[in-house]
Design a protein around this motif. Sequence first.
Motif, PDB file in Angstrom:
ATOM      1  N   LEU A  55       0.851  -1.191   0.000  1.00  0.00           N
ATOM      2  CA  LEU A  55       0.000   0.000   0.000  1.00  0.00           C
ATOM      3  C   LEU A  55       0.881   1.232   0.000  1.00  0.00           C
ATOM      4  CD1 LEU A  55      -2.575  -0.737   2.851  1.00  0.00           C
ATOM      5  CD2 LEU A  55      -2.978  -0.851   0.404  1.00  0.00           C
ATOM      6  N   ALA A  56       0.346   2.320  -0.490  1.00  0.00           N
ATOM      7  CA  ALA A  56       1.052   3.593  -0.377  1.00  0.00           C
ATOM      8  C   ALA A  56       1.024   4.019   1.093  1.00  0.00           C
ATOM      9  CB  ALA A  56       0.372   4.645  -1.242  1.00  0.00           C
ATOM     10  N   SER A  57       2.141   4.515   1.552  1.00  0.00           N
ATOM     11  CA  SER A  57       2.239   4.989   2.925  1.00  0.00           C
ATOM     12  C   SER A  57       1.483   6.312   3.065  1.00  0.00           C
ATOM     13  CB  SER A  57       3.706   5.174   3.305  1.00  0.00           C
ATOM     14  OG  SER A  57       3.815   5.593   4.643  1.00  0.00           O
ATOM     15  N   ILE A  58       0.793   6.455   4.184  1.00  0.00           N
ATOM     16  CA  ILE A  58       0.064   7.700   4.451  1.00  0.00           C
ATOM     17  C   ILE A  58       0.652   8.388   5.676  1.00  0.00           C
ATOM     18  CG2 ILE A  58      -2.063   6.814   3.417  1.00  0.00           C
ATOM     19  CD1 ILE A  58      -3.142   6.498   6.308  1.00  0.00           C
ATOM     20  N   LYS A  59       0.268   9.621   5.875  1.00  0.00           N
ATOM     21  CA  LYS A  59       0.647  10.390   7.064  1.00  0.00           C
ATOM     22  C   LYS A  59      -0.608  10.559   7.912  1.00  0.00           C
ATOM     23  CE  LYS A  59       4.854  11.906   5.756  1.00  0.00           C
ATOM     24  NZ  LYS A  59       5.999  11.297   6.361  1.00  0.00           N
ATOM     25  N   LEU A  60      -0.430  10.511   9.204  1.00  0.00           N
ATOM     26  CA  LEU A  60      -1.535  10.753  10.125  1.00  0.00           C
ATOM     27  C   LEU A  60      -1.106  11.801  11.148  1.00  0.00           C
ATOM     28  CD1 LEU A  60      -2.944   7.165  10.858  1.00  0.00           C
ATOM     29  CD2 LEU A  60      -3.944   8.955   9.446  1.00  0.00           C
ATOM     30  N   GLN A 109      -7.248  -2.004   5.426  1.00  0.00           N
ATOM     31  CA  GLN A 109      -7.200  -3.088   4.447  1.00  0.00           C
ATOM     32  C   GLN A 109      -7.315  -4.443   5.141  1.00  0.00           C
ATOM     33  OE1 GLN A 109      -7.106  -2.252   1.156  1.00  0.00           O
ATOM     34  NE2 GLN A 109      -7.238  -0.184   1.986  1.00  0.00           N
ATOM     35  N   THR A 110      -8.048  -5.338   4.528  1.00  0.00           N
ATOM     36  CA  THR A 110      -8.210  -6.690   5.054  1.00  0.00           C
ATOM     37  C   THR A 110      -6.982  -7.523   4.727  1.00  0.00           C
ATOM     38  OG1 THR A 110     -10.581  -6.535   4.724  1.00  0.00           O
ATOM     39  CG2 THR A 110      -9.683  -8.742   4.978  1.00  0.00           C
ATOM     40  N   ILE A 111      -6.613  -8.388   5.643  1.00  0.00           N
ATOM     41  CA  ILE A 111      -5.526  -9.338   5.414  1.00  0.00           C
ATOM     42  C   ILE A 111      -6.179 -10.676   5.125  1.00  0.00           C
ATOM     43  CG2 ILE A 111      -3.524 -10.505   6.417  1.00  0.00           C
ATOM     44  CD1 ILE A 111      -3.262  -7.985   8.245  1.00  0.00           C
ATOM     45  N   ARG A 126      -6.960  -5.648  10.652  1.00  0.00           N
ATOM     46  CA  ARG A 126      -6.791  -4.989   9.361  1.00  0.00           C
ATOM     47  C   ARG A 126      -5.495  -4.201   9.436  1.00  0.00           C
ATOM     48  NH1 ARG A 126     -12.620  -4.064   7.965  1.00  0.00           N
ATOM     49  NH2 ARG A 126     -13.325  -6.212   7.852  1.00  0.00           N
ATOM     50  N   TYR A 127      -5.069  -3.672   8.300  1.00  0.00           N
ATOM     51  CA  TYR A 127      -3.815  -2.932   8.321  1.00  0.00           C
ATOM     52  C   TYR A 127      -3.859  -1.690   7.460  1.00  0.00           C
ATOM     53  CZ  TYR A 127      -2.213  -4.488   3.680  1.00  0.00           C
ATOM     54  OH  TYR A 127      -2.073  -4.685   2.338  1.00  0.00           O
ATOM     55  N   VAL A 128      -2.904  -0.818   7.743  1.00  0.00           N
ATOM     56  CA  VAL A 128      -2.684   0.395   6.977  1.00  0.00           C
ATOM     57  C   VAL A 128      -1.181   0.671   7.102  1.00  0.00           C
ATOM     58  CG1 VAL A 128      -3.163   1.947   8.926  1.00  0.00           C
ATOM     59  CG2 VAL A 128      -3.486   2.765   6.607  1.00  0.00           C
ATOM     60  N   VAL A 129      -0.623   1.342   6.114  1.00  0.00           N
ATOM     61  CA  VAL A 129       0.799   1.686   6.174  1.00  0.00           C
ATOM     62  C   VAL A 129       0.908   3.182   6.474  1.00  0.00           C
ATOM     63  CG1 VAL A 129       2.989   1.742   4.936  1.00  0.00           C
ATOM     64  CG2 VAL A 129       1.411  -0.175   4.589  1.00  0.00           C
ATOM     65  N   VAL A 130       1.536   3.486   7.595  1.00  0.00           N
ATOM     66  CA  VAL A 130       1.689   4.862   8.042  1.00  0.00           C
ATOM     67  C   VAL A 130       3.178   5.135   8.236  1.00  0.00           C
ATOM     68  CG1 VAL A 130       1.101   6.562   9.817  1.00  0.00           C
ATOM     69  CG2 VAL A 130      -0.523   4.732   9.252  1.00  0.00           C
ATOM     70  N   ASN A 148       5.609   4.549   6.375  1.00  0.00           N
ATOM     71  CA  ASN A 148       6.339   3.348   5.935  1.00  0.00           C
ATOM     72  C   ASN A 148       6.412   2.252   6.996  1.00  0.00           C
ATOM     73  OD1 ASN A 148       6.928   4.330   3.295  1.00  0.00           O
ATOM     74  ND2 ASN A 148       8.436   5.684   4.242  1.00  0.00           N
ATOM     75  N   ARG A 149       5.471   2.258   7.910  1.00  0.00           N
ATOM     76  CA  ARG A 149       5.384   1.213   8.929  1.00  0.00           C
ATOM     77  C   ARG A 149       4.009   0.560   8.819  1.00  0.00           C
ATOM     78  NH1 ARG A 149       6.808   4.260  14.308  1.00  0.00           N
ATOM     79  NH2 ARG A 149       7.224   2.199  15.144  1.00  0.00           N
ATOM     80  N   THR A 150       3.983  -0.760   8.882  1.00  0.00           N
ATOM     81  CA  THR A 150       2.722  -1.482   8.831  1.00  0.00           C
ATOM     82  C   THR A 150       2.069  -1.418  10.206  1.00  0.00           C
ATOM     83  OG1 THR A 150       3.586  -2.974   7.146  1.00  0.00           O
ATOM     84  CG2 THR A 150       1.640  -3.713   8.345  1.00  0.00           C
ATOM     85  N   VAL A 151       0.816  -0.998  10.222  1.00  0.00           N
ATOM     86  CA  VAL A 151       0.089  -0.824  11.473  1.00  0.00           C
ATOM     87  C   VAL A 151      -1.099  -1.774  11.476  1.00  0.00           C
ATOM     88  CG1 VAL A 151      -1.155   0.827  12.912  1.00  0.00           C
ATOM     89  CG2 VAL A 151       0.797   1.599  11.539  1.00  0.00           C
ATOM     90  N   LEU A 152      -1.137  -2.700  12.446  1.00  0.00           N
ATOM     91  CA  LEU A 152      -2.274  -3.604  12.587  1.00  0.00           C
ATOM     92  C   LEU A 152      -3.310  -2.936  13.479  1.00  0.00           C
ATOM     93  CD1 LEU A 152      -0.662  -7.120  13.138  1.00  0.00           C
ATOM     94  CD2 LEU A 152      -1.683  -6.181  11.082  1.00  0.00           C
ATOM     95  N   VAL A 153      -4.558  -3.001  13.036  1.00  0.00           N
ATOM     96  CA  VAL A 153      -5.642  -2.298  13.724  1.00  0.00           C
ATOM     97  C   VAL A 153      -6.791  -3.262  13.987  1.00  0.00           C
ATOM     98  CG1 VAL A 153      -7.285  -0.376  13.516  1.00  0.00           C
ATOM     99  CG2 VAL A 153      -4.984  -0.177  12.516  1.00  0.00           C
ATOM    100  N   ASP A 154      -7.367  -3.171  15.173  1.00  0.00           N
ATOM    101  CA  ASP A 154      -8.582  -3.917  15.486  1.00  0.00           C
ATOM    102  C   ASP A 154      -9.723  -3.204  14.763  1.00  0.00           C
ATOM    103  OD1 ASP A 154     -11.075  -4.630  16.654  1.00  0.00           O
ATOM    104  OD2 ASP A 154     -10.063  -5.256  18.489  1.00  0.00           O
ATOM    105  N   PRO A 155     -10.392  -3.864  13.820  1.00  0.00           N
ATOM    106  CA  PRO A 155     -11.409  -3.169  13.029  1.00  0.00           C
ATOM    107  C   PRO A 155     -12.626  -2.736  13.847  1.00  0.00           C
ATOM    108  CG  PRO A 155     -11.418  -5.492  12.502  1.00  0.00           C
ATOM    109  CD  PRO A 155     -10.244  -5.255  13.406  1.00  0.00           C
ATOM    110  N   GLY A 156     -12.896  -3.396  14.950  1.00  0.00           N
ATOM    111  CA  GLY A 156     -14.048  -3.042  15.775  1.00  0.00           C
ATOM    112  C   GLY A 156     -13.843  -1.765  16.572  1.00  0.00           C
ATOM    113  N   THR A 157     -12.631  -1.597  17.093  1.00  0.00           N
ATOM    114  CA  THR A 157     -12.345  -0.429  17.934  1.00  0.00           C
ATOM    115  C   THR A 157     -11.490   0.609  17.230  1.00  0.00           C
ATOM    116  OG1 THR A 157     -10.338  -1.443  18.833  1.00  0.00           O
ATOM    117  CG2 THR A 157     -12.420  -1.850  20.019  1.00  0.00           C
ATOM    118  N   ARG A 158     -10.855   0.199  16.116  1.00  0.00           N
ATOM    119  CA  ARG A 158      -9.908   1.030  15.357  1.00  0.00           C
ATOM    120  C   ARG A 158      -8.671   1.370  16.181  1.00  0.00           C
ATOM    121  NH1 ARG A 158     -11.799   2.219  10.413  1.00  0.00           N
ATOM    122  NH2 ARG A 158     -10.280   3.844  10.068  1.00  0.00           N
ATOM    123  N   LYS A 159      -8.404   0.577  17.196  1.00  0.00           N
ATOM    124  CA  LYS A 159      -7.209   0.778  18.007  1.00  0.00           C
ATOM    125  C   LYS A 159      -6.041   0.007  17.407  1.00  0.00           C
ATOM    126  CE  LYS A 159      -9.335   2.004  22.335  1.00  0.00           C
ATOM    127  NZ  LYS A 159      -8.982   3.386  22.357  1.00  0.00           N
TER     128      LYS A 159
END
Length: 101
Positions: free
Chosen positions: A45-50, A68-70, A78-82, A84-95
């Motif tokens: 995925l393209a890396s994003i800034k937050l 994104q679903t794995i 689920r995951y997102v790249v922030v 340039n680091r892969t971040v795993l997220v609980d989709p229910g809480t978004r934590k």
Amino acid sequence: MKKIVSSAVTALLLLGASSIALAQTVIVTPEQETVVREYVKKKPLASIKLPGVELNVGSTVPETVELQTIDAPDITYRYVVVDNRTVLVDPGTRKIVRVID
């Protein structure tokens, strides 16, 4: 007798608090982390800034971020790249449950 009851109540409260803390701890096994790393390499995925969001376990990812679903067994995160680091997220809480460099 009053002292025994008081001690028992205190012990139960401490036990309850520690079990709540354990319930909030998320464990990502080394095997799951390997699966995630391989999946992200195959589907980059393209890396994003937050801005304003610290990449720490327990931080919340904004609703505006598409997770994104794995597609792998036993991975419910689920995951997102922030940054340039892969971040795993609980989709229910978004934590954030894990940050993988």
